[in-house]
Write an enzyme that holds these catalytic residues in place. Structure first.
Site, PDB file in Angstrom:
ATOM      1  N   LYS A  49       0.775  -1.277  -0.045  1.00 42.31           N
ATOM      2  CA  LYS A  49       0.085  -0.041   0.106  1.00 42.31           C
ATOM      3  C   LYS A  49       0.793   1.261  -0.155  1.00 42.31           C
ATOM      4  O   LYS A  49       1.466   1.710   1.107  1.00 42.31           O
ATOM      5  CB  LYS A  49      -0.754  -0.086   1.288  1.00 42.31           C
ATOM      6  N   GLU A 108      -0.467   7.553  -0.971  1.00 47.11           N
ATOM      7  CA  GLU A 108      -1.562   8.069  -2.067  1.00 47.11           C
ATOM      8  C   GLU A 108      -0.859   9.420  -2.551  1.00 47.11           C
ATOM      9  O   GLU A 108      -1.525   9.634  -3.726  1.00 47.11           O
ATOM     10  CB  GLU A 108      -2.701   8.234  -1.469  1.00 47.11           C
ATOM     11  N   CYS A 154      13.596  11.160   6.512  1.00 48.34           N
ATOM     12  CA  CYS A 154      13.519  10.585   7.742  1.00 48.34           C
ATOM     13  C   CYS A 154      15.020  10.718   8.608  1.00 48.34           C
ATOM     14  O   CYS A 154      14.939  10.805   9.715  1.00 48.34           O
ATOM     15  CB  CYS A 154      13.078   9.559   7.998  1.00 48.34           C
TER      16      CYS A 154
HETATM   17  P1  NAD Z   1       2.319   9.095   6.975  1.00 55.13           P
HETATM   18  O1  NAD Z   1       2.469   8.501   8.144  1.00 55.13           O
HETATM   19  O2  NAD Z   1       1.409  10.240   6.643  1.00 55.13           O
HETATM   20  O3  NAD Z   1       1.860   8.023   5.930  1.00 55.13           O
HETATM   21  C1  NAD Z   1       2.503   7.012   5.731  1.00 55.13           C
HETATM   22  C2  NAD Z   1       1.573   5.769   5.177  1.00 55.13           C
HETATM   23  O4  NAD Z   1       0.759   5.550   5.988  1.00 55.13           O
HETATM   24  C3  NAD Z   1       0.995   5.881   3.797  1.00 55.13           C
HETATM   25  O5  NAD Z   1       0.879   5.234   3.131  1.00 55.13           O
HETATM   26  C4  NAD Z   1      -0.438   6.467   4.323  1.00 55.13           C
HETATM   27  O6  NAD Z   1      -1.316   6.307   3.246  1.00 55.13           O
HETATM   28  C5  NAD Z   1      -0.640   5.671   5.421  1.00 55.13           C
HETATM   29  N1  NAD Z   1      -1.406   6.706   6.528  1.00 55.13           N
HETATM   30  C6  NAD Z   1      -1.400   7.798   6.625  1.00 55.13           C
HETATM   31  N2  NAD Z   1      -2.336   8.156   7.769  1.00 55.13           N
HETATM   32  C7  NAD Z   1      -2.861   6.950   8.095  1.00 55.13           C
HETATM   33  C8  NAD Z   1      -3.693   6.428   9.165  1.00 55.13           C
HETATM   34  N3  NAD Z   1      -4.222   7.177  10.284  1.00 55.13           N
HETATM   35  N4  NAD Z   1      -4.055   5.190   9.419  1.00 55.13           N
HETATM   36  C9  NAD Z   1      -3.494   4.201   8.513  1.00 55.13           C
HETATM   37  N5  NAD Z   1      -2.533   4.570   7.537  1.00 55.13           N
HETATM   38  C10 NAD Z   1      -2.282   5.961   7.425  1.00 55.13           C
HETATM   39  O7  NAD Z   1       3.888   9.500   6.469  1.00 55.13           O
HETATM   40  P2  NAD Z   1       4.111  10.530   5.271  1.00 55.13           P
HETATM   41  O8  NAD Z   1       3.776  11.797   5.446  1.00 55.13           O
HETATM   42  O9  NAD Z   1       3.909   9.697   4.137  1.00 55.13           O
HETATM   43  O10 NAD Z   1       5.796  10.340   5.414  1.00 55.13           O
HETATM   44  C11 NAD Z   1       6.588  11.413   6.074  1.00 55.13           C
HETATM   45  C12 NAD Z   1       6.938  10.710   7.514  1.00 55.13           C
HETATM   46  O11 NAD Z   1       7.366   9.335   7.335  1.00 55.13           O
HETATM   47  C13 NAD Z   1       7.963  11.457   8.269  1.00 55.13           C
HETATM   48  O12 NAD Z   1       7.459  11.482   9.691  1.00 55.13           O
HETATM   49  C14 NAD Z   1       9.229  10.664   8.255  1.00 55.13           C
HETATM   50  O13 NAD Z   1      10.143  10.940   9.281  1.00 55.13           O
HETATM   51  C15 NAD Z   1       8.575   9.228   8.163  1.00 55.13           C
HETATM   52  N6  NAD Z   1       9.706   8.440   7.406  1.00 55.13           N
HETATM   53  C16 NAD Z   1      10.400   7.594   8.441  1.00 55.13           C
HETATM   54  C17 NAD Z   1      11.262   6.747   7.765  1.00 55.13           C
HETATM   55  C18 NAD Z   1      11.910   5.669   8.847  1.00 55.13           C
HETATM   56  O14 NAD Z   1      12.652   5.013   8.153  1.00 55.13           O
HETATM   57  N7  NAD Z   1      11.851   5.860  10.181  1.00 55.13           N
HETATM   58  C19 NAD Z   1      11.528   6.483   6.503  1.00 55.13           C
HETATM   59  C20 NAD Z   1      10.817   7.501   5.797  1.00 55.13           C
HETATM   60  C21 NAD Z   1       9.717   8.451   6.150  1.00 55.13           C
END
Ligand code: NAD
Length: 493
Positions: free
Chosen positions: A173, A176, A281
């Site tokens: 997944k 989006e 990240c």
């Molecule tokens: P996000 O948490 O908004 O989304 C990540 C994924 O979760 C997406 O596929 C999204 O569709 C899904 N999602 C979003 N809200 C959800 C919910 N309420 N319930 C279920 N699924 C949900 O993150 P983002 O904005 O896409 O990415 C940025 C974030 O990711 C930053 O906080 C960054 O630090 C983190 N990140 C961490 C790493 C790591 O390895 N630790 C790597 C890359 C990014």
């Protein structure tokens, strides 16, 4: 409007939902496509396809699985530019940055080709008289990956390369916000010889994620994204009895000691703070300047920040692209508004916002108070904060008191100080004069504290462990001459 489909059982499948989510071009601010977020029924179809494909894929010989991964590696290598262009078109990062992402993703396919070696079990002959004991690693079944917008090619590859070669089938997944590259990867896997149904993609958002968590056929969830969602998915997934690794957000500190080479430290801070517009990240978001290094360091960083060329990926001179969405750009700019009264704004990126696209120029903030949201929040944009402290101990305390523990780095010419920091830092990944210490694929990637929920890090050896479970066999070949009834607890003889 172009509809971005799902990928189920080896083919693109248009979404059936009437709900639509826009996919923007961050460089122009215009919508370029849309997706129909998967409903629970569509997720079920994808999981079913993966479950149906599982017995055949699991039974496929290890060397054949590795061969498919090797071919996939070759196809990714041959299509680097196409993959980079596709991800950049929806994410907005520059082409050199996107090519770097593809290269770091490719490493995971390379590592996975060696999985047959890593999947070897152990064997103890004559553990008791006539009894041998051995362990084998078996795949879990259908596993799912939920990935963030900021690395739409690399992070899925962190997950599926190991998962597939271990014999699992996969449902991805993707974010989006930049969903298309997942389809390109799915097609390359198909061309590499992966049987239909072994790798599937469902486009969507929370509704699709909730359906994956609820599906009894999904054995494990790998998640990368923000901390609140990581925590929620870890809790819901484990409550549903699944194996979960959920990587969250970060606030990475780069500690610069007074003896550091100021020019190199400034180069590193700028590269790691503003690369990919700070949407990594492992981006450095806080520079902790220790003692007298602060003034020359801030000056050297500012000098470099002024020279950063902001522009669309189509501009070959651009070094930093736009942010992912208008809302996110405005949110990051909001932190700068707050900085006007709480910190010293050394370089102000708000002027470079522009009329089109989701651009925001790079900003440098000095003397940031550690109780302000500038310091406590993950801003995830091109904003670098400098915090000044007097001693190494104060710098270490900041790193260790921070609720996040993804990456940290120390800049110094003192080997003893660097070793002490590597020992002391409560953090999953540490750089010594390296600002973004993302481990190579034969180590594993993971933070501590609020940056990771679960036990195992992602990719590398931990990935093999996450996607397999151990079975231990205790075996005796019957010998009628020594056979007897014995109601005592089995003992070793
Ligand atoms: P996000 O948490 O908004 O989304 C990540 C994924 O979760 C997406 O596929 C999204 O569709 C899904 N999602 C979003 N809200 C959800 C919910 N309420 N319930 C279920 N699924 C949900 O993150 P983002 O904005 O896409 O990415 C940025 C974030 O990711 C930053 O906080 C960054 O630090 C983190 N990140 C961490 C790493 C790591 O390895 N630790 C790597 C890359 C990014």
């Amino acid at each position: 409007m172009r509809l971005i489909p799902h990928w189920i059982a080896g083919a693109a499948v248009p979404g059936a939902a009437t709900r639509r989510l826009p996919v923007w071009d961050p460089a122009t601010g215009e919508q370029q496509a849309e997706l129909a977020p998967a409903t629970a029924a569509e997720v079920r179809t994808a999981v079913r396809a993966a479950a149906d494909a599982y017995p055949g894929w699991r039974a496929t010989g290890l060397s054949r699985r590795a061969e498919v991964m090797f071919r996939f590696r070759e196809l990714v290598d041959a299509n680097r530019k196409e993959i980079a262009a596709a991800l950049s078109a929806e994410h907005g990062k520059t082409i050199p940055d996107a090519l770097g992402e593809v290269a770091r993703g490719l490493e995971n396919a390379e590592f996975a080709t060696g999985a047959p070696y890593l999947l070897r079990g152990g064997y103890s002959e004559q553990a008791s008289s006539g009894v041998d004991v051995y362990s084998i690693r078996q795949p879990l079944g259908v596993v799912a990956g939920i990935t963030p917008f900021n690395f739409p090619a690399m992070v899925p590859m962190w997950m599926f390369c190991n998962a597939l070669v271990c014999g699992n089938t996969f449902v991805l997944k993707p974010s989006e916000k930049d969903p298309s590259v997942s389809l390109l990867l799915a097609d390359l896997l198909r061309r590499a010889g992966l049987p239909d149904g072994v790798f599937n993609v469902v486009q969507g958002d929370k509704e699709a994620v909730d359906a994956l968590i609820a599906d009894p056929d999904v054995q494990a969830l790998s998640f990368v994204g923000s901390t609140p969602v990581a925590r929620a998915i870890y809790e819901a997934g484990t409550r549903a009895g699944k194996r979960v690794q959920a990587l969250g957000g970060a606030k990475n500190h780069m500690v610069v000691l007074p003896d550091a080479d100021v020019a190199s430290a400034a180069d590193a801070a700028v590269s790691a703070g503003y690369g990919s517009a700070g949407e990594r990240c492992m981006a450095v978001s806080v520079v902790v300047a220790v003692g007298a290094v602060a003034d020359p360091l801030v000056e050297a960083i500012a000098e470099r920040v002024h020279k950063i060329r902001v522009g669309a990926a189509s501009d070959p001179d651009a070094e930093m692209g736009p942010l992912i969405s208008r809302e996110h750009r405005d949110r990051v700019a909001g932190y700068l508004d707050a900085a006007d009264t709480t910190a010293r704004v050394v370089v102000d990126g708000r002027a470079a916002t522009g009329d089109t696209g989701f651009f925001l120029g790079p900003s440098l903030l000095d003397r940031v108070p550690v109780d302000s949201p500038l310091y406590t929040d993950e801003i995830f944009g091109p904003v670098l904060s400098v915090v000044r402290v007097d001693t190494y101990e104060e710098a270490l305390k900041l790193v260790n008191d921070n609720p996040y523990g993804n990456g940290t780095a120390i800049f110094t010419r003192d080997g003893g100080a660097a070793r002490r920091f590597q020992y002391d830092a409560v953090c999953g990944m540490v750089g010594v004069n390296v600002p973004i210490p993302v481990p190579v694929a034969y180590y594993s990637f993971g933070g501590w504290k609020a940056s990771l929920f679960g036990d195992l890090h992602m990719y590398g050896p931990d990935g093999i462990q996450f996607y397999t479970r151990t079975k231990v066999v205790t075996s005796r070949w019957p010998d009628p001459a020594t056979s007897e009834v014995d109601l005592g607890f089995p003992k070793v003889r």
